[in-house]
Design an enzyme around this catalytic site. Structure first.
Site, PDB file in Angstrom:
ATOM      1  N   TYR A  17     -25.471  36.071  11.243  1.00 57.91           N
ATOM      2  CA  TYR A  17     -25.160  37.518  11.925  1.00 57.91           C
ATOM      3  C   TYR A  17     -23.786  37.451  12.378  1.00 57.91           C
ATOM      4  O   TYR A  17     -23.304  38.905  12.668  1.00 57.91           O
ATOM      5  CB  TYR A  17     -26.059  38.092  12.783  1.00 57.91           C
ATOM      6  CG  TYR A  17     -27.506  38.288  12.300  1.00 57.91           C
ATOM      7  CD1 TYR A  17     -28.037  39.240  11.327  1.00 57.91           C
ATOM      8  CD2 TYR A  17     -28.437  37.428  12.558  1.00 57.91           C
ATOM      9  CE1 TYR A  17     -29.177  39.258  10.928  1.00 57.91           C
ATOM     10  CE2 TYR A  17     -29.776  37.269  12.034  1.00 57.91           C
ATOM     11  CZ  TYR A  17     -30.058  38.283  11.134  1.00 57.91           C
ATOM     12  OH  TYR A  17     -31.354  38.552  10.559  1.00 57.91           O
ATOM     13  N   HIS A  22     -23.031  44.985  12.783  1.00 64.57           N
ATOM     14  CA  HIS A  22     -23.724  45.235  13.992  1.00 64.57           C
ATOM     15  C   HIS A  22     -23.271  44.393  14.928  1.00 64.57           C
ATOM     16  O   HIS A  22     -23.764  44.581  16.270  1.00 64.57           O
ATOM     17  CB  HIS A  22     -25.124  44.612  13.534  1.00 64.57           C
ATOM     18  CG  HIS A  22     -26.332  45.893  13.957  1.00 64.57           C
ATOM     19  ND1 HIS A  22     -25.848  47.034  14.593  1.00 64.57           N
ATOM     20  CD2 HIS A  22     -27.824  45.554  14.391  1.00 64.57           C
ATOM     21  CE1 HIS A  22     -27.164  47.470  15.002  1.00 64.57           C
ATOM     22  NE2 HIS A  22     -28.175  46.771  14.608  1.00 64.57           N
ATOM     23  N   TYR A  68     -32.245  39.048  19.961  1.00 66.39           N
ATOM     24  CA  TYR A  68     -31.978  39.893  18.791  1.00 66.39           C
ATOM     25  C   TYR A  68     -31.683  41.297  19.505  1.00 66.39           C
ATOM     26  O   TYR A  68     -32.053  41.632  20.481  1.00 66.39           O
ATOM     27  CB  TYR A  68     -33.062  39.986  17.782  1.00 66.39           C
ATOM     28  CG  TYR A  68     -33.039  38.751  16.977  1.00 66.39           C
ATOM     29  CD1 TYR A  68     -32.069  38.753  15.715  1.00 66.39           C
ATOM     30  CD2 TYR A  68     -33.877  37.607  17.016  1.00 66.39           C
ATOM     31  CE1 TYR A  68     -32.106  37.582  14.844  1.00 66.39           C
ATOM     32  CE2 TYR A  68     -33.881  36.495  16.356  1.00 66.39           C
ATOM     33  CZ  TYR A  68     -32.782  36.445  15.413  1.00 66.39           C
ATOM     34  OH  TYR A  68     -32.586  35.195  14.616  1.00 66.39           O
ATOM     35  N   ASN A  70     -32.659  44.301  18.946  1.00 68.70           N
ATOM     36  CA  ASN A  70     -33.732  45.131  19.644  1.00 68.70           C
ATOM     37  C   ASN A  70     -34.452  44.611  21.021  1.00 68.70           C
ATOM     38  O   ASN A  70     -35.320  45.270  21.359  1.00 68.70           O
ATOM     39  CB  ASN A  70     -34.834  45.318  18.557  1.00 68.70           C
ATOM     40  CG  ASN A  70     -35.424  44.208  18.074  1.00 68.70           C
ATOM     41  OD1 ASN A  70     -34.912  43.038  18.242  1.00 68.70           O
ATOM     42  ND2 ASN A  70     -36.494  44.427  17.135  1.00 68.70           N
ATOM     43  N   ASP A  95     -21.572  48.357  18.033  1.00 70.69           N
ATOM     44  CA  ASP A  95     -21.281  49.184  17.027  1.00 70.69           C
ATOM     45  C   ASP A  95     -21.653  50.758  16.876  1.00 70.69           C
ATOM     46  O   ASP A  95     -22.771  50.934  17.339  1.00 70.69           O
ATOM     47  CB  ASP A  95     -21.859  48.410  15.656  1.00 70.69           C
ATOM     48  CG  ASP A  95     -23.339  48.216  15.449  1.00 70.69           C
ATOM     49  OD1 ASP A  95     -23.891  48.007  16.569  1.00 70.69           O
ATOM     50  OD2 ASP A  95     -23.941  48.877  14.720  1.00 70.69           O
ATOM     51  N   ASN A 116     -30.992  50.549  18.095  1.00 77.96           N
ATOM     52  CA  ASN A 116     -31.926  49.798  18.632  1.00 77.96           C
ATOM     53  C   ASN A 116     -31.495  48.873  19.962  1.00 77.96           C
ATOM     54  O   ASN A 116     -32.312  48.568  20.800  1.00 77.96           O
ATOM     55  CB  ASN A 116     -32.697  48.810  17.770  1.00 77.96           C
ATOM     56  CG  ASN A 116     -33.359  49.417  16.767  1.00 77.96           C
ATOM     57  OD1 ASN A 116     -33.958  50.408  16.903  1.00 77.96           O
ATOM     58  ND2 ASN A 116     -33.689  49.104  15.499  1.00 77.96           N
TER      59      ASN A 116
END
Length: 194
Positions: A17, A22, A68, A70, A95, A116
């Site tokens: 990631y 994101h 993560y 969320n 973002d 989120n």
């Protein structure tokens, strides 16, 4: 308005990631740590990568949650609880689909806009939305159905260069932010377009 005492960059953990859109918020904090010559280090009590830096004459806590996206609020709340920080002393970089790559905007308070990481942060802070935001433009794919794949995708070379240029401009406005000169910081950043 309280002084900003912590800057948190939202993103997802792991090498798969790191370079995704994101993680643009995390890129801000990583750039600030590099600029301050202070490495971010894993800190379990804050559930993330942490550093305390001296920047433009101010002591500032930096955090990139390793939860993560969320679940970002857990890390933000842990930092606030440990250092007795109030939400209005936070600047959260994230973002932003509604802003083009190469641009960024400051914002005070407001809703989560479907993000989120912001949604979880607002919840973890007892629904207090008074934190400051640094919205890093990543653009929109054009269709709501494409958003998930888009934010979890990697920007092309030119797009990433534009995002990085906007982040560099953000760093140039941070001394004003830390001095409480929001009007000056906003005027400069909001007129920038890479």
């Amino acid at each position: 308005m309280s002084d900003v005492k912590a800057i948190i960059g939202l993103g997802n953990p792991g090498t798969e990631y790191d370079a995704t859109r994101h993680n643009a918020g995390a890129w801000v904090v990583e750039a600030l740590a590099r600029d301050s010559l202070t490495p971010l280090r894993a800190e379990r009590k804050f559930l993330g990568q942490y550093a305390k830096v001296r920047y433009a004459g101010h002591d500032v806590h930096l955090l990139v949650p390793s939860t993560y996206m969320n679940r970002s609020g857990k890390a933000v709340a842990a930092l606030c609880q440990f250092f007795k920080l109030t939400p209005d002393e936070l600047l959260i970089a994230h973002d932003e689909l509604d802003i083009a790559p190469g641009t960024a905007r400051y914002k005070h308070g407001g809703g989560h806009g479907g993000h989120n990481g912001l949604r979880d942060t607002v919840s973890a802070l007892g629904n207090d939305k008074s934190f400051h935001r640094l919205r890093i433009g990543i653009g929109h794919p054009g269709s709501a159905k494409q958003v998930v794949n888009y934010v979890l995708g990697r920007p092309g070379k030119a797009e990433r260069a534009a995002i990085d240029a906007a982040i560099d401009e953000c760093l140039r406005t941070l001394p004003d932010v830390l001095d409480g000169n929001w009007a000056g910081a906003m005027n400069r950043l909001h007129s920038f377009n890479a």
